[in-house]
Design a protein around this motif. Structure first.
Motif, PDB file in Angstrom:
ATOM      1  N   LEU A 167      -0.288  -0.002 -11.685  1.00  0.00           N
ATOM      2  CA  LEU A 167       0.030   1.409 -11.442  1.00  0.00           C
ATOM      3  C   LEU A 167       1.371   1.771 -12.053  1.00  0.00           C
ATOM      4  O   LEU A 167       1.529   2.818 -12.686  1.00  0.00           O
ATOM      5  N   GLU A 223      -0.801  -7.572 -10.254  1.00  0.00           N
ATOM      6  CA  GLU A 223      -1.002  -6.992  -8.931  1.00  0.00           C
ATOM      7  C   GLU A 223      -1.285  -5.497  -9.120  1.00  0.00           C
ATOM      8  O   GLU A 223      -0.817  -4.901 -10.095  1.00  0.00           O
ATOM      9  N   PRO A 224      -2.009  -4.884  -8.195  1.00  0.00           N
ATOM     10  CA  PRO A 224      -2.313  -3.454  -8.332  1.00  0.00           C
ATOM     11  C   PRO A 224      -1.059  -2.607  -8.569  1.00  0.00           C
ATOM     12  O   PRO A 224      -1.072  -1.688  -9.394  1.00  0.00           O
ATOM     13  N   ILE A 244      -8.510   1.245  -8.959  1.00  0.00           N
ATOM     14  CA  ILE A 244      -7.438   2.091  -9.503  1.00  0.00           C
ATOM     15  C   ILE A 244      -7.984   3.335 -10.208  1.00  0.00           C
ATOM     16  O   ILE A 244      -7.430   4.422 -10.083  1.00  0.00           O
ATOM     17  N   SER A 282       0.824  -1.191   0.000  1.00  0.00           N
ATOM     18  CA  SER A 282       0.000   0.000   0.000  1.00  0.00           C
ATOM     19  C   SER A 282       0.876   1.266   0.000  1.00  0.00           C
ATOM     20  O   SER A 282       0.574   2.244  -0.678  1.00  0.00           O
ATOM     21  N   ILE A 313       1.256   6.358  -7.229  1.00  0.00           N
ATOM     22  CA  ILE A 313       0.100   7.219  -7.534  1.00  0.00           C
ATOM     23  C   ILE A 313       0.518   8.693  -7.482  1.00  0.00           C
ATOM     24  O   ILE A 313       0.189   9.481  -8.369  1.00  0.00           O
ATOM     25  N   LEU A 372      -8.260   6.520  -8.346  1.00  0.00           N
ATOM     26  CA  LEU A 372      -7.035   7.019  -7.730  1.00  0.00           C
ATOM     27  C   LEU A 372      -6.175   7.793  -8.730  1.00  0.00           C
ATOM     28  O   LEU A 372      -5.198   8.431  -8.362  1.00  0.00           O
ATOM     29  N   ALA A 423       2.359   1.556  -3.516  1.00  0.00           N
ATOM     30  CA  ALA A 423       1.320   1.977  -4.452  1.00  0.00           C
ATOM     31  C   ALA A 423       1.076   3.476  -4.337  1.00  0.00           C
ATOM     32  O   ALA A 423       0.994   4.180  -5.346  1.00  0.00           O
TER      33      ALA A 423
END
Lengths: 333, 364
Positions: B227, B222-223, B46, B10, B17, B49, B13
């Motif tokens: 990103l 994966e996120p 996503i 997190s 972002i 964000l 990420a």
């Protein structure tokens, strides 16, 4: 004689032999051994009553079988109303040709499960159907329990501000059964979480009676019962992805199969909605019980987005959690 | 299986972002081609964000969604043949053709239709049921097709006479080319599929950068992967660059899996293919090579089904090409829901409409 014959369900000599030789030794108690058409007992209390049928395929799976599932499932359905389970009935539909050794293994598991839940099977029934007319063995159990505390536990009873608690990691039963059914093998065996939850509920109620809703996330998984909570009580629910316990091996299996652990069945977990003042005490009590040692607070009830469950994702995004639609099918790409 | 520690993920990420927000100036449209990416994007939230300058468009990357009605009809007709066991991946059961769905025909007509997890399971059913004919619904992109090719090859080596496939396999690069040839889409960059690229490698995407001057990044699932891929695309766009990059380096190489592609090219050869909602894309399909023609269920059973016009009034075609968002379709969330899908994008769990409905809400 090592297989079930149609004559075992005829009501005649073989039926009696089946009951005397196999059923009674496992379930023996003063009510059942009278072999009357009914069990007779006194109850002076509020009563909870439930019934459920078990048709799991395969009958035996890692961590359990249809027998302990049939006991635990009905015990849990009573416990989710805050009731103390007492008496169960058990009805069996056997397919002609079913191996008696397997029936004994199932009965033995049922006895163990009933003993650890502190319940007794007081009445029962057995039918045998022609080969092909049932899949090996179906079991129906019904149960009666008593509600001793002044509580009102219902899916309609969630209050804004409540904390949502889950009693342990999710998805193990569904993945264990699916893996066995499809012949999938994983590095680390995934076992069903099937367990009686009445002692856990009793510990929770001893910590506080401010529990507003309880449900065991069986078919449809955690997502489906939270959605039911939100709709029934006309409230919103927010849960946090990083708080929801999922074992690595279940997560891995779900990745491979294209499933979401939130929708996978559990047989030994419960989700609760409890008032915020009581939540910590309830959580502590749960963690002292072996069936709640990995319990977590995973979210809360809010006044916004009524009837909708929102998941806050690991990276800070959000998404809607809906009910399971149809069967969860494996993805193809 | 190992996962990145959730807290770190997190934190990491959020760092990416922030970086995307700080470098993104131009309004851009990026397409994630693959359905698994679409689901991952919705599942992790996503879209909301990202800065307003970046619009993510879902592409045609779900093999279930792009299977035309006529192919579903062929499957149903094959399943109706005498002594046939029809096998399929689960997602295909609910896709509507003009004759209904496999799921409904199974229930209504009592057809022997079985869900399998691998074409090898279908092969096993064929071996175990020598008195039956076993047909497998061969759908999928380059991720799935080599396994099917290996299965057909195995059946060929074993001289198995009761195993057939209904080939509706498709390949991804020609579809990307077709999207690039649709100027009204105005796509500025591509998030290319991860699993497919493990097989086909990154070199095959060079035309995106060289001929069409658009950047492409092959992403993991994966996120954080997604990103990072978006960041890499935005960086290229802002620096007026156009090249093919691999974010999913732990799995994808420039050359891909030569052995798997080798067996795929041995068993299958390219043909024109009809994509549901999009139309015929040249050289984007796969048919059995001459040597393996004996395994073609359509030829064996003499099935002759003309292309049927997709009469549904849904906007799946526009949605599959990224011209419309699911809520812009008048059926979305009303006549067309995951319980009762009208168009294919609502059927598959990886379809854009289903992802939108499940994770962003029907009223969103």
């Amino acid at each position: 004689m090592d297989r079930i014959l149609l004559a075992h369900g005829s009501g005649g000599k073989l039926s009696h032999e089946l009951i005397e030789k196999y059923f009674l030794p496992y379930f023996r108690n003063p009510f059942l051994e009278l072999l009357n058409d009914q069990a007779v007992f006194d109850i002076h209390s509020r009563v909870a009553f439930t019934t459920d049928s078990y048709v799991v395929d395969p009958v035996f799976f890692p961590g359990g079988n249809i027998g302990d599932l049939a006991i635990n499932g009905t015990v849990n359905d009573l416990a989710m109303g805050g009731a103390k389970p007492l008496y169960l009935s058990a009805g069996f539909i056997l397919e002609e040709g079913f191996p008696i050794k397997e029936l004994e293994d199932i009965l033995s598991s049922m006895k163990d499960a009933a003993d650890s839940a502190g319940v007794i099977v007081v009445t029962g029934d057995t039918k045998v159907v022609n080969k092909g007319k049932a899949d090996k063995i179906f079991i129906n159990t019904s149960g009666i329990g008593v509600i001793e505390k002044p509580i009102n536990i219902s899916a309609h009873n969630l209050k804004v501000g409540d904390k949502i608690i889950i009693s342990g990691p999710i998805g193990e039963h569904g993945i264990a059964v699916m893996a066995k059914r499809e012949g999938l093998e994983f590095e680390k065996e995934i076992r069903s979480d099937t367990a009686p939850l009445n002692s856990l509920v009793s510990d929770m109620l001893s910590a506080s009676c401010d529990i507003h809703a309880l449900r065991d996330p069986t078919r449809g998984g955690l997502a489906t019962i939270l959605k039911e909570f939100a709709i029934s009580s006309n409230v919103g629910i927010v849960i946090y992805e990083d708080k929801i316990p999922v074992k690595d091996e279940v997560r891995g299996a779900c990745e491979i199969l294209g499933l979401d652990p939130l929708f996978v069945a559990n047989e030994g977990r419960l989700a609760a909605s409890a008032s915020p003042d009581a939540a910590e005490a309830i959580l502590k009590a749960m963690r002292r019980n072996k069936y709640g040692k990995d319990a977590e607070i995973i979210g809360e009830v809010v006044s916004e987005h009524k009837g909708v469950v929102i998941l806050k994702t690991l990276i800070g995004g959000k998404r809607i959690i809906d009910m399971l639609m149809g069967e969860q099918l494996p993805r193809i790409c | 299986m190992r996962y990145i520690d959730e807290f770190r993920e997190s934190e990491y990420a959020n760092g990416i972002i922030d970086k995307i927000h700080s470098i993104s100036k131009k309004n851009v449209k990026l397409m994630e081609v693959c359905g698994t990416h679409t689901v991952a994007i919705f599942k992790s939230g996503i879209r909301e964000l990202l800065p307003k300058t970046i619009k993510l468009i879902s592409g045609p990357g779900c093999p279930v969604c792009v299977t035309p009605m006529a192919d579903i009809d062929k499957a149903i007709v094959i399943a109706r043949q005498k002594d046939v066991i029809f096998t399929t991946f689960g997602d295909m059961m609910r896709v509507p053709g003009s004759l209904g769905t496999l799921q409904k025909q199974k229930a209504d007509e009592g057809l022997d239709i079985r869900i399998v997890y691998s074409p090898l399971d279908a092969l096993k059913i064929a071996r175990d049921n020598k008195d039956k004919k076993v047909a497998f619904f061969s759908a999928g992109f380059e991720t799935t097709t080599p396994t099917i090719a290996a299965t057909v090859f195995q059946a060929y080596m074993d001289s198995l006479k009761n195993f057939f496939i209904l080939p509706v396999n498709k390949t991804v690069p020609p579809a990307i080319k077709a999207l690039l040839d649709t100027p009204e889409l105005g796509l500025n960059g591509f998030i290319c599929p991860g699993h497919v690229s493990v097989l086909i490698g990154s070199n095959v995407y060079k035309f995106i950068a060289e001929k069409y001057k658009r950047p492409a990044v092959i992403s993991g699932f994966e996120p954080v992967d997604i990103l990072l891929s978006i960041y890499m695309l935005i960086k290229q766009i802002e620096e007026k660059d156009a090249k093919v990059e691999i974010e999913y380096k732990r799995a994808v190489t420039p050359e891909g899996n030569k052995k798997a592609m080798g067996i795929m090219r041995d068993v299958f050869e390219p043909c024109d293919a009809d994509w549901r909602g999009i139309g015929v894309i040249p050289e984007s399909g796969l048919k059995l090579a001459k040597k393996y023609k004996g395994f073609d269920a359509v030829e064996h059973f003499g099935i002759n089904i003309p292309a049927v016009e997709d009469k549904t009034s849904c906007n799946c075609g526009d949605i599959l090409r990224g011209l419309k968002e699911p809520p812009e379709c008048k059926l979305f969330g009303k006549a067309c829901t995951p319980e009762n899908p009208v168009g294919p994008c609502m059927v598959s769990t990886e379809g854009s409409c289903a992802a939108y409905y499940r994770f962003a809400g029907k009223d969103n």
